[in-house]
Design a protein around this motif. Structure first.
Motif, PDB file in Angstrom:
ATOM      1  N   GLU A  10      23.709  -9.993  22.476  1.00 43.34           N
ATOM      2  CA  GLU A  10      22.545  -9.813  23.352  1.00 43.34           C
ATOM      3  C   GLU A  10      22.819  -8.726  24.385  1.00 43.34           C
ATOM      4  N   ALA A  11      24.036  -8.688  24.910  1.00 40.06           N
ATOM      5  CA  ALA A  11      24.392  -7.676  25.900  1.00 40.06           C
ATOM      6  C   ALA A  11      24.287  -6.272  25.300  1.00 40.06           C
ATOM      7  N   LEU A  12      24.728  -6.139  24.057  1.00 38.40           N
ATOM      8  CA  LEU A  12      24.617  -4.831  23.390  1.00 38.40           C
ATOM      9  C   LEU A  12      23.160  -4.437  23.178  1.00 38.40           C
ATOM     10  N   LEU A  13      22.361  -5.385  22.761  1.00 42.76           N
ATOM     11  CA  LEU A  13      20.957  -5.098  22.487  1.00 42.76           C
ATOM     12  C   LEU A  13      20.161  -4.824  23.758  1.00 42.76           C
ATOM     13  N   ALA A  14      20.603  -5.371  24.880  1.00 42.02           N
ATOM     14  CA  ALA A  14      19.869  -5.228  26.132  1.00 42.02           C
ATOM     15  C   ALA A  14      20.197  -3.940  26.886  1.00 42.02           C
ATOM     16  N   ARG A  15      21.262  -3.255  26.498  1.00 39.24           N
ATOM     17  CA  ARG A  15      21.622  -2.056  27.259  1.00 39.24           C
ATOM     18  C   ARG A  15      20.589  -0.960  27.048  1.00 39.24           C
ATOM     19  N   PRO A  16      20.341  -0.185  28.090  1.00 39.44           N
ATOM     20  CA  PRO A  16      19.335   0.875  27.985  1.00 39.44           C
ATOM     21  C   PRO A  16      19.733   1.908  26.934  1.00 39.44           C
ATOM     22  N   THR A  17      18.736   2.431  26.266  1.00 44.52           N
ATOM     23  CA  THR A  17      19.007   3.427  25.236  1.00 44.52           C
ATOM     24  C   THR A  17      18.849   4.831  25.795  1.00 44.52           C
ATOM     25  N   LEU A  18      19.567   5.751  25.210  1.00 44.47           N
ATOM     26  CA  LEU A  18      19.421   7.158  25.552  1.00 44.47           C
ATOM     27  C   LEU A  18      18.212   7.709  24.808  1.00 44.47           C
ATOM     28  N   PRO A  19      17.536   8.694  25.397  1.00 41.81           N
ATOM     29  CA  PRO A  19      16.428   9.319  24.671  1.00 41.81           C
ATOM     30  C   PRO A  19      16.957  10.098  23.470  1.00 41.81           C
ATOM     31  N   PRO A  21      18.045  13.129  20.989  1.00 42.39           N
ATOM     32  CA  PRO A  21      18.766  14.365  21.314  1.00 42.39           C
ATOM     33  C   PRO A  21      17.831  15.500  21.746  1.00 42.39           C
ATOM     34  N   GLU A  22      16.672  15.606  21.140  1.00 46.25           N
ATOM     35  CA  GLU A  22      15.732  16.671  21.502  1.00 46.25           C
ATOM     36  C   GLU A  22      15.276  16.526  22.953  1.00 46.25           C
ATOM     37  N   VAL A  23      15.012  15.294  23.377  1.00 47.32           N
ATOM     38  CA  VAL A  23      14.571  15.044  24.749  1.00 47.32           C
ATOM     39  C   VAL A  23      15.727  15.283  25.716  1.00 47.32           C
ATOM     40  N   ARG A  24      16.934  14.874  25.339  1.00 50.36           N
ATOM     41  CA  ARG A  24      18.106  15.103  26.200  1.00 50.36           C
ATOM     42  C   ARG A  24      18.242  16.588  26.519  1.00 50.36           C
ATOM     43  N   ALA A  25      18.199  17.411  25.477  1.00 49.05           N
ATOM     44  CA  ALA A  25      18.347  18.858  25.654  1.00 49.05           C
ATOM     45  C   ALA A  25      17.173  19.438  26.443  1.00 49.05           C
ATOM     46  N   ALA A  26      15.962  18.993  26.145  1.00 44.88           N
ATOM     47  CA  ALA A  26      14.778  19.520  26.821  1.00 44.88           C
ATOM     48  C   ALA A  26      14.819  19.230  28.320  1.00 44.88           C
ATOM     49  N   LEU A  27      15.263  18.043  28.700  1.00 49.71           N
ATOM     50  CA  LEU A  27      15.350  17.692  30.119  1.00 49.71           C
ATOM     51  C   LEU A  27      16.382  18.566  30.832  1.00 49.71           C
ATOM     52  N   ARG A  28      17.523  18.745  30.213  1.00 50.13           N
ATOM     53  CA  ARG A  28      18.568  19.588  30.820  1.00 50.13           C
ATOM     54  C   ARG A  28      18.060  21.022  30.973  1.00 50.13           C
ATOM     55  N   GLN A  29      17.454  21.548  29.924  1.00 56.70           N
ATOM     56  CA  GLN A  29      16.976  22.925  29.953  1.00 56.70           C
ATOM     57  C   GLN A  29      15.830  23.109  30.951  1.00 56.70           C
ATOM     58  N   ALA A  30      14.961  22.116  31.075  1.00 53.00           N
ATOM     59  CA  ALA A  30      13.856  22.199  32.020  1.00 53.00           C
ATOM     60  C   ALA A  30      14.366  22.327  33.450  1.00 53.00           C
ATOM     61  N   GLU A  31      15.513  21.767  33.716  1.00 49.58           N
ATOM     62  CA  GLU A  31      16.114  21.836  35.049  1.00 49.58           C
ATOM     63  C   GLU A  31      16.941  23.106  35.212  1.00 49.58           C
ATOM     64  N   GLY A  32      17.119  23.850  34.129  1.00 49.31           N
ATOM     65  CA  GLY A  32      17.897  25.088  34.194  1.00 49.31           C
ATOM     66  C   GLY A  32      19.392  24.863  34.266  1.00 49.31           C
ATOM     67  N   LEU A  70      21.180  10.453  35.102  1.00 47.78           N
ATOM     68  CA  LEU A  70      20.780  11.859  35.200  1.00 47.78           C
ATOM     69  C   LEU A  70      19.507  12.111  34.402  1.00 47.78           C
ATOM     70  N   LEU A  71      19.461  11.626  33.165  1.00 46.14           N
ATOM     71  CA  LEU A  71      18.291  11.838  32.320  1.00 46.14           C
ATOM     72  C   LEU A  71      17.036  11.200  32.922  1.00 46.14           C
ATOM     73  N   GLN A  72      17.182  10.020  33.476  1.00 44.71           N
ATOM     74  CA  GLN A  72      16.038   9.344  34.090  1.00 44.71           C
ATOM     75  C   GLN A  72      15.535  10.117  35.310  1.00 44.71           C
ATOM     76  N   ARG A  73      16.442  10.647  36.103  1.00 47.81           N
ATOM     77  CA  ARG A  73      16.044  11.442  37.264  1.00 47.81           C
ATOM     78  C   ARG A  73      15.369  12.738  36.839  1.00 47.81           C
ATOM     79  N   LEU A  74      15.905  13.373  35.796  1.00 48.00           N
ATOM     80  CA  LEU A  74      15.293  14.605  35.297  1.00 48.00           C
ATOM     81  C   LEU A  74      13.905  14.318  34.724  1.00 48.00           C
ATOM     82  N   ALA A  75      13.747  13.179  34.079  1.00 47.24           N
ATOM     83  CA  ALA A  75      12.443  12.812  33.508  1.00 47.24           C
ATOM     84  C   ALA A  75      11.402  12.634  34.611  1.00 47.24           C
ATOM     85  N   GLY A  82       9.307  13.646  29.750  1.00 48.89           N
ATOM     86  CA  GLY A  82       9.419  12.193  29.680  1.00 48.89           C
ATOM     87  C   GLY A  82      10.629  11.731  28.900  1.00 48.89           C
ATOM     88  N   LEU A  83      10.660  10.443  28.650  1.00 49.47           N
ATOM     89  CA  LEU A  83      11.783   9.853  27.907  1.00 49.47           C
ATOM     90  C   LEU A  83      11.329   9.301  26.561  1.00 49.47           C
TER      91      LEU A  83
END
Length: 88
Positions: A10-19, A21-32, A70-75, A82-83
C-alpha cells in the motif's frame, strides 16, 4: 496500545507519481533550466538526471521527493504544461 502498521505494498502504491518524461522535460525547459543546473541543485550527476528525465531510471526516495517537489512548483508557474500524463 496497538502499533500502526502500513502495508508495504500500500505504501508503494500510495507514493506520488512523477509526470511523464515529456512533461518533466517541458517543465524544466519552460523555466529555462539546463539539465546540469537541475542535477546540481538535486545533488546528482547530469547523466543521472538525464536518465530520470527520459524515464530510463527512477530516482531514489530522497531525490525523488526533491525532484517531484521541483516539478510541482514548476507546474504551478507553468500551468499550460501542468502535470498531466503521470507515469512511473
Amino acid at each position: 496500545m496497538k502499533e500502526s502498521h502500513v502495508d508495504p505494498v500500500e505504501a508503494l502504491l500510495a507514493r506520488p507519481t512523477l509526470p511523464s518524461p515529456e512533461v518533466r522535460a517541458a517543465l524544466r525547459q519552460a523555466e529555462g533550466l539546463t539539465q546540469l543546473e537541475v542535477a546540481t541543485a538535486l545533488g546528482v550527476t547530469r547523466v543521472a538526471f538525464h536518465r530520470w528525465e527520459t524515464g530510463q531510471a527512477e530516482p531514489r526516495t530522497r531525490s525523488r521527493n526533491a525532484y517531484l517537489d521541483l516539478l510541482q512548483r514548476l507546474a504551478k508557474k507553468h500551468p499550460q504544461i501542468g502535470l498531466e500524463g503521470n507515469s512511473a
